[in-house]
Design a protein around this motif. Structure first.
Motif, PDB file in Angstrom:
ATOM      1  N   LEU A  72       0.829  -1.200   0.000  1.00 41.46           N
ATOM      2  CA  LEU A  72       0.000   0.000   0.000  1.00 41.46           C
ATOM      3  C   LEU A  72       0.870   1.260   0.000  1.00 41.46           C
ATOM      4  O   LEU A  72       0.586   2.222  -0.726  1.00 41.46           O
ATOM      5  CB  LEU A  72      -0.921  -0.008   1.220  1.00 41.46           C
ATOM      6  CG  LEU A  72      -1.833   1.212   1.407  1.00 41.46           C
ATOM      7  CD1 LEU A  72      -2.770   1.381   0.211  1.00 41.46           C
ATOM      8  CD2 LEU A  72      -2.631   1.091   2.700  1.00 41.46           C
ATOM      9  N   ARG A  77       1.019   4.134  -2.848  1.00 42.25           N
ATOM     10  CA  ARG A  77       0.776   5.543  -2.540  1.00 42.25           C
ATOM     11  C   ARG A  77       1.912   6.427  -3.070  1.00 42.25           C
ATOM     12  O   ARG A  77       1.673   7.519  -3.600  1.00 42.25           O
ATOM     13  CB  ARG A  77       0.621   5.730  -1.024  1.00 42.25           C
ATOM     14  CG  ARG A  77      -0.766   5.358  -0.518  1.00 42.25           C
ATOM     15  CD  ARG A  77      -0.869   5.468   0.987  1.00 42.25           C
ATOM     16  NE  ARG A  77      -2.254   5.303   1.434  1.00 42.25           N
ATOM     17  CZ  ARG A  77      -2.614   4.815   2.611  1.00 42.25           C
ATOM     18  NH1 ARG A  77      -1.681   4.430   3.476  1.00 42.25           N
ATOM     19  NH2 ARG A  77      -3.889   4.711   2.932  1.00 42.25           N
ATOM     20  N   HIS A 117      -6.409   1.729  -4.520  1.00 45.88           N
ATOM     21  CA  HIS A 117      -7.736   1.544  -3.909  1.00 45.88           C
ATOM     22  C   HIS A 117      -8.055   0.071  -3.640  1.00 45.88           C
ATOM     23  O   HIS A 117      -8.847  -0.234  -2.742  1.00 45.88           O
ATOM     24  CB  HIS A 117      -8.809   2.162  -4.800  1.00 45.88           C
ATOM     25  CG  HIS A 117      -8.757   3.660  -4.837  1.00 45.88           C
ATOM     26  ND1 HIS A 117      -8.871   4.436  -3.707  1.00 45.88           N
ATOM     27  CD2 HIS A 117      -8.588   4.527  -5.869  1.00 45.88           C
ATOM     28  CE1 HIS A 117      -8.782   5.711  -4.032  1.00 45.88           C
ATOM     29  NE2 HIS A 117      -8.605   5.804  -5.340  1.00 45.88           N
ATOM     30  N   ILE A 150      -6.328  -0.741  -0.031  1.00 42.22           N
ATOM     31  CA  ILE A 150      -6.787  -0.092   1.202  1.00 42.22           C
ATOM     32  C   ILE A 150      -7.666  -1.005   2.048  1.00 42.22           C
ATOM     33  O   ILE A 150      -7.487  -1.088   3.274  1.00 42.22           O
ATOM     34  CB  ILE A 150      -7.512   1.232   0.864  1.00 42.22           C
ATOM     35  CG1 ILE A 150      -6.509   2.242   0.299  1.00 42.22           C
ATOM     36  CG2 ILE A 150      -8.214   1.797   2.095  1.00 42.22           C
ATOM     37  CD1 ILE A 150      -7.133   3.541  -0.163  1.00 42.22           C
ATOM     38  N   GLY A 185      -4.964   1.420   6.576  1.00 46.41           N
ATOM     39  CA  GLY A 185      -5.983   0.955   5.644  1.00 46.41           C
ATOM     40  C   GLY A 185      -7.381   1.133   6.212  1.00 46.41           C
ATOM     41  O   GLY A 185      -7.603   1.974   7.077  1.00 46.41           O
ATOM     42  N   SER A 186      -8.310   0.309   5.740  1.00 50.29           N
ATOM     43  CA  SER A 186      -9.683   0.403   6.230  1.00 50.29           C
ATOM     44  C   SER A 186     -10.213  -0.924   6.764  1.00 50.29           C
ATOM     45  O   SER A 186     -11.394  -1.036   7.088  1.00 50.29           O
ATOM     46  CB  SER A 186     -10.602   0.894   5.095  1.00 50.29           C
ATOM     47  OG  SER A 186     -10.588  -0.024   3.999  1.00 50.29           O
TER      48      SER A 186
END
Length: 446
Positions: free
Chosen positions: A267, A271, A430, A433, A442-443
């Motif tokens: 990730l 980014r 995306h 994440i 992240g989520s």
């Protein structure tokens, strides 16, 4: 200047209005003959009650001319004052707009640095520093915003104990990296570049140029540089966990990299690339993305380093020299010299395979036989029955299989031979994440 030109209309309109309103009529602007005011009637005189033909001494107009002259002089004074006020106001507004324009120009100027002149000893001073509080002011040279700090060579000698081998933290294809202790509270990494030819000089200048301008949490922070005789030095923030390559293929064989940490690393790289490809103008192509150029700090946050080969899409229009690490170079770049942002996406896909499988990009099968990780892994990545068996043993059976299939699918797309089939790095970003826990950026929630 569009802003400035539009704002000129305001004071010009005001001035025009004043002139129109205060402009005298033709009757008032007509000056009487000098003789008409030679013998004015005094206020105490009385007019005769009947009309008569004036004598020669009374032939000139008695009071009307005087009234006209006094009114004309008052009006001229009013116009003069109005013009002075309007001119002063106009000058003040123009001066303000000019100063505002200069201020905007200075603050919107694109970051750029003067490349160090070839052969000049930069320990004697060249340009600036973004972290001056980290260095002793007498040992650096300051300059323009956006550049890196020029560090005194003797200070590097002291911080690395004359570049003693005990201070070497790692060695890569472009140089030795030393741990440099500048004081009790500040430690940095000093990279001493290999080679002294024109290619080394160009790579050094390119790295200083780009890293002086690029500012992002997933791009390595260049603290300074030094030129001493034929030697070139780059001073980075210290990345205590070393490179991704040393973590995966070194003595620990990736044991410190859990599944979630590996997803966090992927990730972070995405980014950093998204910043280069989508937010820089013009877009920047790293051109040398590989696991040895991904550095990890003490919390395993990943940052992209080594911008010696970085370029822009504008410069790519011209023929670029083929370069890059074996196993990471995109097929179209290797065969036709075609370089785009999708070349970086291909290299990202190879790094993702390293994170998944734990193998090097090119494995040596025999003294004369080498095998590409892409050629070997892609057929098995698309087979869900085989995929769990080729995952790095360190992380095998530690992840949700749905997440594993998703990551494998992204890796397969990134290493497609045809560039148009590869995803944009924004789409890759995306997709990762939801795979990274919230506490790691992240989520994903437990």
């Amino acid at each position: 200047m569009n802003f400035l030109s539009k704002n000129w209309m305001i004071p010009i309109w005001i001035l025009s209005s004043l002139i129109v309103v205060l402009e005298p009529t033709e009757a008032i602007r007509t000056y009487p003959p000098l003789s008409s005011i030679a013998d004015p009637v005094l206020p105490t005189e009385k007019k005769p009650p009947f009309s008569r033909i004036p004598t020669d001494n009374e032939a000139h107009s008695p009071g009307v001319s005087e009234i006209k002259v006094v009114h004309h002089e008052d009006l001229n004074t009013t116009i003069l004052i109005a013009l002075i006020i309007a001119s002063t106001l106009l000058a003040a507004i123009l001066l303000f707009l000019f100063c505002f324009w200069i201020f905007k120009q200075k603050n919107t100027e694109p970051l750029n640095i003067n490349k160090p002149p070839k052969g000049q000893d930069s320990s004697k001073g060249l340009s600036l520093g973004p972290i001056l509080d980290k260095f002793t002011p007498t040992r650096i040279t300051t300059g323009r915003k956006g550049s890196a700090t020029v560090i005194d060579y003797e200070w590097l000698i002291s911080a690395t104990n004359d570049f003693h081998e005990d201070h070497i933290v790692r060695v890569d294809s472009s140089g030795h990296i030393y741990k440099a202790r500048f004081n009790d509270h500040f430690v940095a990494a000093v990279k001493r570049l290999h080679g002294r030819g024109p290619d080394t000089q160009r790579g050094f200048e390119n790295a200083v140029d780009w890293l002086g301008k690029l500012k992002h949490q997933n791009i390595i922070n260049l603290l300074g540089y030094c030129i001493h005789d034929e030697n070139r030095f780059l001073v980075y923030e210290m990345m205590h966990q070393g490179s991704l390559e040393s973590q995966l293929h070194g003595p620990s064989h990736g044991s410190a990299l859990t599944w979630h940490r590996r997803m966090k690393v992927a990730l972070d790289i995405a980014r950093g690339l998204e910043y280069l490809h989508e937010r820089c103008n013009p877009p920047v192509i790293h051109r040398d993305l590989k696991s040895s150029n991904i550095l990890l700090d003490s919390n395993f946050n990943a940052k992209i380093s080594d911008f010696g080969l970085a370029t822009t899409e504008f410069h790519v229009k011209n023929k670029v020299k083929l370069s890059g690490a074996s196993g990471y170079v995109a097929p179209e770049y290797l065969s036709d010299g075609k370089l785009t942002d999708k070349s970086d996406v291909y290299a990202f896909g190879v790094i993702l395979l390293e994170l998944l499988i734990g193998k090097r990009p090119v494995e040596k099968m025999s003294p004369s036989l080498f095998q590409s990780i892409v050629t070997w892994a892609v057929p098995q990545l698309t087979d869900r029955s085989k995929l769990p068996n080729i995952v790095d043993p360190v992380i095998r059976d530690t992840m949700d299989l749905k997440h594993l299939y998703q990551v494998a699918a992204v890796a397969v797309l990134c290493v497609q031979p045809e560039p148009s089939y590869r995803p944009l790095i924004t789409d890759v970003l995306h997709s990762f994440i939801p795979l990274v826990p919230v506490e790691l950026g992240g989520s994903l929630r437990a």
